[in-house]
Motif scaffolding. Structure first.
Motif, PDB file in Angstrom:
ATOM      1  N   LYS A   1       1.484   2.964   2.473  1.00 14.59           N
ATOM      2  CA  LYS A   1       0.916   3.849   3.490  1.00 14.59           C
ATOM      3  C   LYS A   1       1.688   3.664   4.788  1.00 14.59           C
ATOM      4  CE  LYS A   1      -3.742   3.872   1.636  1.00 14.59           C
ATOM      5  NZ  LYS A   1      -5.146   3.546   1.892  1.00 14.59           N
TER       6      LYS A   1
ATOM      7  N   THR B   1       0.800  -1.228   0.000  1.00 16.28           N
ATOM      8  CA  THR B   1       0.000   0.000   0.000  1.00 16.28           C
ATOM      9  C   THR B   1       0.831   1.276   0.000  1.00 16.28           C
ATOM     10  OG1 THR B   1      -0.136   0.085   2.416  1.00 16.28           O
ATOM     11  CG2 THR B   1      -1.856  -1.155   1.240  1.00 16.28           C
TER      12      THR B   1
ATOM     13  N   THR C   1       0.455   1.704   8.167  1.00 12.77           N
ATOM     14  CA  THR C   1       0.545   0.260   8.402  1.00 12.77           C
ATOM     15  C   THR C   1       1.707  -0.083   9.332  1.00 12.77           C
ATOM     16  OG1 THR C   1       1.853  -0.018   6.395  1.00 12.77           O
ATOM     17  CG2 THR C   1      -0.516  -0.364   6.209  1.00 12.77           C
TER      18      THR C   1
END
Length: 127
Positions: free
Chosen positions: A50, A48, A53
């Motif tokens: 991101k 992802t 996480t």
């Protein structure tokens, strides 16, 4: 009296050994969880991109570090040192409320307890 002191010390040592063994066993479980979680977080971040996480990584690191210090590190030595410091300089923190019970207080409590038991038995017989 000396035998009793030695017996109590042996029992204390056995209890401490059990606590250390428990901490080590818990560390195995925390360590396994930590490794699996970290692998999952890294794979999630890789997919992802991101950074959220990776947020659980920090608190999990502290938990596993604490448990490792307790199981294999010097934490028990530091705890023992702090306990000795408390006993030497802050003994008022560990004193019993109303002081150490004397023989008269113990005997009075025993008599009171036996009177209550006999009254309870008499009450049960009466009903």
């Amino acid at each position: 009296m000396e035998r009793q002191i030695h017996m109590q010390n042996i029992m204390r040592e056995k209890m401490m050994a059990m606590q250390i063994a428990r901490a080590r066993e818990l560390f195995y479980w925390f360590g396994s969880f930590y490794l699996i979680s970290c692998a999952g977080m890294l794979l999630g971040f890789k997919k992802t991109r991101k950074p959220l996480t990776l947020v659980p990584f920090l608190p999990l690191t502290f938990i596993v570090g604490y448990q490792a210090d307790m199981a294999y590190g010097t934490k028990l030595h530091r705890i023992k040192g702090e306990a000795e410091n408390i006993l030497q300089h802050e003994s008022h923190l560990v004193s019993l409320p109303l002081g150490i019970p004397g023989l008269t207080a113990i005997e009075g409590a025993r008599l009171h307890h036996s009177k209550e038991e006999s009254l309870q038995k008499a009450h049960e017989v009466f009903l």
